[in-house]
Design an enzyme around this catalytic site. Structure first.
Site, PDB file in Angstrom:
ATOM      1  N   LYS A  26       0.832  -1.204   0.000  1.00  0.00           N
ATOM      2  CA  LYS A  26       0.000   0.000   0.000  1.00  0.00           C
ATOM      3  C   LYS A  26       0.867   1.255   0.000  1.00  0.00           C
ATOM      4  CE  LYS A  26      -3.660   0.051   2.651  1.00  0.00           C
ATOM      5  NZ  LYS A  26      -4.837   0.215   1.751  1.00  0.00           N
ATOM      6  N   ARG A  96      -3.657   2.784   8.603  1.00  0.00           N
ATOM      7  CA  ARG A  96      -3.908   1.473   7.985  1.00  0.00           C
ATOM      8  C   ARG A  96      -2.624   0.653   7.934  1.00  0.00           C
ATOM      9  NH1 ARG A  96      -7.289   4.853   4.604  1.00  0.00           N
ATOM     10  NH2 ARG A  96      -9.414   4.003   4.361  1.00  0.00           N
ATOM     11  N   GLY A 105      -8.389  -7.327   4.796  1.00  0.00           N
ATOM     12  CA  GLY A 105      -9.208  -7.501   5.977  1.00  0.00           C
ATOM     13  C   GLY A 105      -8.557  -8.223   7.131  1.00  0.00           C
ATOM     14  N   MET A 107      -5.737  -7.375   8.876  1.00  0.00           N
ATOM     15  CA  MET A 107      -5.163  -6.542   9.931  1.00  0.00           C
ATOM     16  C   MET A 107      -6.046  -5.320  10.159  1.00  0.00           C
ATOM     17  SD  MET A 107      -1.095  -6.938   9.148  1.00  0.00           S
ATOM     18  CE  MET A 107      -1.280  -6.594   7.420  1.00  0.00           C
ATOM     19  N   ARG A 351      -3.479  -1.519  -6.300  1.00  0.00           N
ATOM     20  CA  ARG A 351      -2.660  -2.713  -6.097  1.00  0.00           C
ATOM     21  C   ARG A 351      -3.018  -3.713  -7.188  1.00  0.00           C
ATOM     22  NH1 ARG A 351      -5.759  -4.629  -0.534  1.00  0.00           N
ATOM     23  NH2 ARG A 351      -7.793  -4.995  -1.457  1.00  0.00           N
ATOM     24  N   HIS A 467     -16.054  -8.710   1.665  1.00  0.00           N
ATOM     25  CA  HIS A 467     -15.013  -9.562   2.239  1.00  0.00           C
ATOM     26  C   HIS A 467     -15.142 -11.003   1.750  1.00  0.00           C
ATOM     27  CE1 HIS A 467     -13.410 -12.305   5.389  1.00  0.00           C
ATOM     28  NE2 HIS A 467     -12.415 -11.453   5.385  1.00  0.00           N
ATOM     29  N   ARG A 573       1.979 -47.960  -8.967  1.00  0.00           N
ATOM     30  CA  ARG A 573       2.165 -48.711  -7.714  1.00  0.00           C
ATOM     31  C   ARG A 573       1.331 -49.991  -7.813  1.00  0.00           C
ATOM     32  NH1 ARG A 573       1.020 -42.860  -5.308  1.00  0.00           N
ATOM     33  NH2 ARG A 573      -0.363 -43.072  -7.092  1.00  0.00           N
ATOM     34  N   ARG A 629       6.437 -49.911 -10.755  1.00  0.00           N
ATOM     35  CA  ARG A 629       7.167 -50.316  -9.551  1.00  0.00           C
ATOM     36  C   ARG A 629       6.710 -51.707  -9.140  1.00  0.00           C
ATOM     37  NH1 ARG A 629       6.366 -46.797  -4.196  1.00  0.00           N
ATOM     38  NH2 ARG A 629       4.424 -48.005  -4.074  1.00  0.00           N
ATOM     39  N   GLU A 757      14.948 -44.093  -2.132  1.00  0.00           N
ATOM     40  CA  GLU A 757      14.097 -43.663  -1.021  1.00  0.00           C
ATOM     41  C   GLU A 757      14.734 -43.924   0.340  1.00  0.00           C
ATOM     42  OE1 GLU A 757      10.418 -45.969  -1.365  1.00  0.00           O
ATOM     43  OE2 GLU A 757      11.507 -47.369  -2.644  1.00  0.00           O
ATOM     44  N   SER A 776      14.407 -43.081  -9.710  1.00  0.00           N
ATOM     45  CA  SER A 776      13.229 -42.271  -9.426  1.00  0.00           C
ATOM     46  C   SER A 776      13.230 -42.010  -7.929  1.00  0.00           C
ATOM     47  CB  SER A 776      11.949 -43.007  -9.835  1.00  0.00           C
ATOM     48  OG  SER A 776      10.813 -42.220  -9.561  1.00  0.00           O
ATOM     49  N   GLY A 778      11.835 -41.470  -4.581  1.00  0.00           N
ATOM     50  CA  GLY A 778      10.593 -41.616  -3.815  1.00  0.00           C
ATOM     51  C   GLY A 778      10.686 -40.731  -2.584  1.00  0.00           C
ATOM     52  N   THR A 779      10.360 -39.467  -2.757  1.00  0.00           N
ATOM     53  CA  THR A 779      10.645 -38.477  -1.703  1.00  0.00           C
ATOM     54  C   THR A 779       9.741 -38.608  -0.489  1.00  0.00           C
ATOM     55  OG1 THR A 779       9.315 -36.910  -2.981  1.00  0.00           O
ATOM     56  CG2 THR A 779      11.713 -36.771  -3.202  1.00  0.00           C
ATOM     57  N   ASN A 780       8.626 -39.326  -0.602  1.00  0.00           N
ATOM     58  CA  ASN A 780       7.818 -39.554   0.599  1.00  0.00           C
ATOM     59  C   ASN A 780       8.616 -40.378   1.612  1.00  0.00           C
ATOM     60  OD1 ASN A 780       5.812 -38.299  -0.850  1.00  0.00           O
ATOM     61  ND2 ASN A 780       4.693 -40.162  -1.328  1.00  0.00           N
ATOM     62  N   ASP A 781       9.101 -41.552   1.159  1.00  0.00           N
ATOM     63  CA  ASP A 781       9.876 -42.402   2.068  1.00  0.00           C
ATOM     64  C   ASP A 781      11.255 -41.822   2.347  1.00  0.00           C
ATOM     65  OD1 ASP A 781       8.061 -44.290   2.763  1.00  0.00           O
ATOM     66  OD2 ASP A 781       8.702 -45.805   1.325  1.00  0.00           O
ATOM     67  N   CYS A 843       8.999 -39.104  -8.032  1.00  0.00           N
ATOM     68  CA  CYS A 843       7.635 -39.620  -8.106  1.00  0.00           C
ATOM     69  C   CYS A 843       6.875 -39.504  -6.788  1.00  0.00           C
ATOM     70  CB  CYS A 843       7.632 -41.077  -8.576  1.00  0.00           C
ATOM     71  SG  CYS A 843       8.534 -42.197  -7.481  1.00  0.00           S
ATOM     72  N   TYR A 863      12.610 -35.380 -15.160  1.00  0.00           N
ATOM     73  CA  TYR A 863      11.158 -35.271 -15.126  1.00  0.00           C
ATOM     74  C   TYR A 863      10.657 -35.287 -13.689  1.00  0.00           C
ATOM     75  CZ  TYR A 863      10.915 -40.322 -14.116  1.00  0.00           C
ATOM     76  OH  TYR A 863      11.043 -41.548 -13.534  1.00  0.00           O
TER      77      TYR A 863
END
Length: 893
Positions: A26, A96, A105, A107, A351, A467, A573, A629, A757, A776, A778-781, A843, A863
């Site tokens: 602002k 303000r 809205g 703050m 804005r 709002h 899977r 897999r 993983e 590949s 396996g970022t979860n595990d 993946c 990828y």
């Protein structure tokens, strides 16, 4: 000395739009408009650095701030020819907030500051007595609520009582004497609740308001909003002190909100609302029904109320010229606030306007075609996760519907759900598994958590800039506002319409694109990538380097992935297909079998089912890569539970239930997620990879014959930590594939790779890559094993970690760059040393997260793979990652 205060107005400014980090959005835009020579009420901005100092030093103001504020006030008095705190022409100001990212809205704001028992009389001489005391009561109510902690509902109760006593319907019917009496009652209420008289010294009022704005940076609704929109606490908020201008000084005064383009559709046309003889909060609060700015909009809406274009043609023409200039200057759709005071136009704010995703796509592509921005800039204008708004069902136009009311189409999309009347109930019931529609007279910033939880929002009051409308559009939730036919009673939790009462739990459907409210549930349609959406995706695809695949096991998911532009399947899977009724018994037979012959017998039942699964995937993807897999179940997920299931499996196997129960006990593991799963299961029971490889190669042969296109399956071995594990499973795969290829046509080429993983696999990537053709991640595990925490149980403490500042983001949502990311980076480097042509992908769920995709681009992955409905998100995020790197590189150079 640190400069804490920057002045603007009188045709010049100390700041500019490039200083939004310091001055907030602002303040930076007020300074920019002033520099452009637009009619901006003069004022000054206290920097975000002052806010951060305030919190770092026990809520104490920084040294030198008082003197700089006094100097800025003196300049403001000089420009306005008025005196702050007294004199014949008292100077009144607004106070303000203004963070660098818009938080509508969330703050606190104080208007008409500077009024007291003396200045209100001076104001009455130069204006109107009724106006003066109405302004004073507004100030007392707002200041007491924001600064002194006196709830605004207590003031509303007094107002309601005064209206009833005088037999009037609204505030406009109250006389000057009425307002004088109300002011007395308001001040008495403050004295009683606050324990001290309402402050009369304007400078005390000012510092109280400044402190309150700083404090509101840490109120509950602001914290919630920041968490939802990834706004760091460290940004802080600026404070904008600005000379008041009044839109409520008679019929030649007005106030309004406008957008340079339609924020719901993106149409290139001035869009907005205004009220005659009103202050700004009257427009956004939804207390009065606003009027349209243009004749075109008024005519299309069928409104009988005159437009601003008709009522005040000169002021409208001036405002239109300023609007066009601001859009060209900022090269983006602008959200503006304005006031007309006794015929003089003032620009209060501009804005970059919040908009629906559909409108954002329209605006970005249109501006690129108009030459205002480049195609790359258009790609960068769209927040990737906002595409979710277009990737979910809409109402089926052929479906029957019972329309019970119509309101304003405030935020597109459709939703069905159970009626709830309070934000708390919306939050509670959603957590209980219900889908709800939040129904309110109007929403306020305090309702934010309920709005987050609800599937859609319906209000009986308010306009397109209320709002509810603004926040819902930002969240991508369907919203219908101003459905005046609804009679909502929050005391009895009922909604009355067309003579019928609706209660909590009753089903309704809302369509935020048409404003319709319907009884019951209405059938939905799946979305399509077309029009401006498709155009932007083409531009994104020209730019991105990484490919985007989908995680899919079923033909339906594979088809959806293709429709959304997936370039292959990055993760199938196989265990997910075994939970169906016609497979679960055979799967259990295989798991509990006590010898290889029994396992082969059970697997023989699964072979034709698996072969058909893979055939359908290969046919759907038509030559695109498909990564399958091999079986990776924690065995406990498939084991029969309870006497009934044990008896069922025993009967199917022709086994003794008691012996089967003993066998299940033998297989029970203390920590099954780290037990006999993945390559460990495949090594213990090589007949499993034999069956799955046979199914894959035979299905690939059949698909190649049917489609005439080559099929190159990618067979992935899960949970490898050591080269020896991978080599032994790969030997089984190669032997089986050789046997199948020898007995059928065409000969299928295939790749064998692994899922990274485990931290050990990442560290030993060069060694593993000597045998594996692709990785590949396996970022979860990998996240679970790196942190040593369970994704399923982490919610109980990760939120607390975020609150304490130990972590910034949930590592299961966005990749932990310093830990998990470091392992991936190491694995990429070492893996390519072991095999230069190693194909690398991701993946896990992170494959659809834009921040994680940026990391993947930096890491050099080939990828990402994500859920089918996140594919467009990933395509756009991958393009933005390339543009971002290019921009950063040019800035560094």
């Amino acid at each position: 000395m640190t400069k804490w205060v920057y002045s603007f107005g009188g045709g010049e400014a100390e700041g500019s739009r490039e200083m939004r980090n310091l001055l907030g959005g602002k303040g930076a835009n007020l300074a920019e408009m002033a520099s452009l020579g637009l009619p901006v009420p003069p004022g000054f901005t206290i920097t975000t650095e002052a806010c951060n100092f305030y919190y770092a030093n026990g809520q104490e103001m920084p040294e030198g701030l008082t003197e700089q504020v006094e100097a800025a006030l003196a300049r403001l008095e000089e420009i306005q020819g008025k005196s702050f705190g007294g004199g014949e022409l008292p100077l009144l100001v607004s106070v303000r907030s203004g963070a660098r990212s818009s938080m509508p809205g969330m703050m606190d704001t104080v208007l008409n500051l500077g009024l007291n028992d003396d200045t209100v009389e001076e104001l009455a001489k130069s204006a109107d007595r009724r106006f003066a005391y109405d302004s004073y009561r507004r100030f007392i109510q707002m200041y007491s609520d924001v600064v002194l902690g006196v709830d605004h509902h207590e003031f509303e109760a007094i107002l309601e009582e005064e209206r009833d006593t005088r037999g009037v319907a609204g505030d406009t019917d109250l006389s000057a004497d009425d307002w004088v009496e109300i002011v007395k009652r308001f001040k008495a209420l403050v004295d009683e609740v606050h324990g001290a008289p309402f402050p009369q010294a304007p400078r005390d009022q000012l510092w109280g308001a400044i402190g309150a704005v700083f404090s509101s940076w840490m109120n509950a609704r602001a914290i919630t909003y920041r968490r939802l929109h990834d706004i760091p606490e460290s940004w802080g908020t600026a404070v904008n002190v600005q000379a008041m201008v009044f839109g409520n000084m008679g019929e030649d005064s007005a106030t309004g909100v406008a957008f340079t383009r339609d924020p719901a559709t993106g149409e290139k046309a001035l869009y907005g609302e205004f009220l005659i003889n009103a202050q700004g909060e009257d427009v956004v609060a939804g207390i009065r029904t606003p009027q349209y700015l243009t004749e075109k909009a008024r005519t299309e809406a069928g409104s009988d109320s005159p437009s601003l274009e008709t009522l005040m043609p000169e002021q409208f023409a001036e405002f239109l010229a300023h609007s066009n200039r601001l859009e060209e200057h900022y090269r983006d759709m602008q959200d503006m606030e304005f006031t007309i005071e006794r015929g003089r136009l003032w620009m209060l704010q501009t804005r970059n306007g919040k908009r629906t995703t559909r409108a954002a796509l329209k605006i970005a592509t249109s501006m690129a075609e108009e030459g205002l921005i480049s195609e790359e800039e258009a790609v960068m204008r769209i927040e990737p996760t906002s595409l979710d708004q277009l990737l979910h069902p809409t109402l089926d136009p052929k479906a029957e519907r019972t329309v019970i009311a119509r309101g304003l189409p405030a935020s597109p999309g459709a939703a069905s759900g159970e009626i709830v009347f309070s934000p708390d109930r919306a939050d509670f019931l959603t957590k209980e598994g219900h889908t709800v529609i939040l129904v309110r007279l109007e929403t306020s910033p305090e309702d934010i958590q309920g709005m987050v939880s609800a599937r859609g929002i319906l209000t009986s009051r308010g306009g397109m800039t209320s709002h509810a409308a603004v926040v819902a559009r930002g969240m991508g939730k369907p919203c219908v506002c101003g459905a005046g036919a609804l009679k909502i009673d929050h005391k009895t939790n009922t909604m009355l319409v067309m003579g019928k009462a609706y209660h909590e739990g009753d089903l309704i459907t809302i369509d935020g694109a048409t404003g319709e409210v319907m009884e019951g549930r209405v059938a939905m349609l799946q979305p399509e990538v077309s029009g401006d959406f498709a155009k932007l995706m083409v531009w994104a695809d020209r730019t991105r380097r990484m490919r985007v695949r989908a995680n899919a096991e079923t033909p339906e998911d594979a088809r959806a992935a293709r429709d959304f532009g997936a370039e292959g399947i990055g993760l199938c899977r196989t265990e997910h297909t075994f939970f169906q009724d016609d497979r679960i018994v055979a799967m259990r037979e295989m798991i509990v079998a006590e010898d290889a012959e029994s396992r082969r017998s059970a697997l023989a039942k699964l072979l034709p089912l698996q072969r058909q699964d893979f055939l359908e995937l290969f046919q759907t993807m038509r030559g695109l890569p498909v990564t399958i897999r091999l079986l990776d179940p924690p065995l406990h997920e498939f084991l029969p539970k309870g006497e009934h299931e044990i008896a069922e499996v025993a009967e199917a196997m022709g086994a003794d239930p008691a012996r089967l129960r003993d066998r299940i006990l033998e297989l029970t593991e203390s920590n099954p997620m780290l037990g006999s799963r993945g390559c460990r299961l495949l090594l213990l029971h090589p007949e499993i990879p034999e069956m799955q490889t046979r199914a894959i190669i035979e299905a690939a042969q059949h698909a190649a014959r049917l489609t005439g296109e080559p099929v190159v399956p990618e067979i992935m071995v899960p949970l490898v930590g050591m080269l020896g594990e991978f080599e032994r499973v790969k030997a089984v795969i190669d032997a089986t594939a050789k046997e199948v290829n020898a007995s059928g046509e065409p000969k299928i080429e295939y790749k064998v790779g692994t899922m990274i993983e485990l931290p050990r696999a990442a560290i030993r990537a060069r060694e593993i890559a000597s045998a594996a053709e692709f990785f590949s991640f396996g970022t979860n595990d990998l996240t679970q094993t790196t942190f040593g925490i369970s994704r399923d149980d982490a919610a109980s403490f990760l939120t607390h970690y975020q609150e304490l500042g130990i972590i910034e983001k949930d590592p299961f949502v966005t990749i932990d760059v310093d830990g998990v990311g470091a392992l991936i980076t190491l694995s990429v480097r070492e893996g390519r040393m072991g095999r230069p042509d190693l194909k690398l992908g991701i993946c896990g769920e992170h494959g659809g997260d834009p921040a994680s995709i940026r990391f993947c681009e930096d890491a050099g992955l080939d990828y990402v793979s994500c859920s089918p409905y996140r594919v467009p998100v990933a395509r756009l995020a991958a393009a933005q990652a390339v543009i971002g790197k290019k921009t950063a590189s040019s800035e560094t150079a």
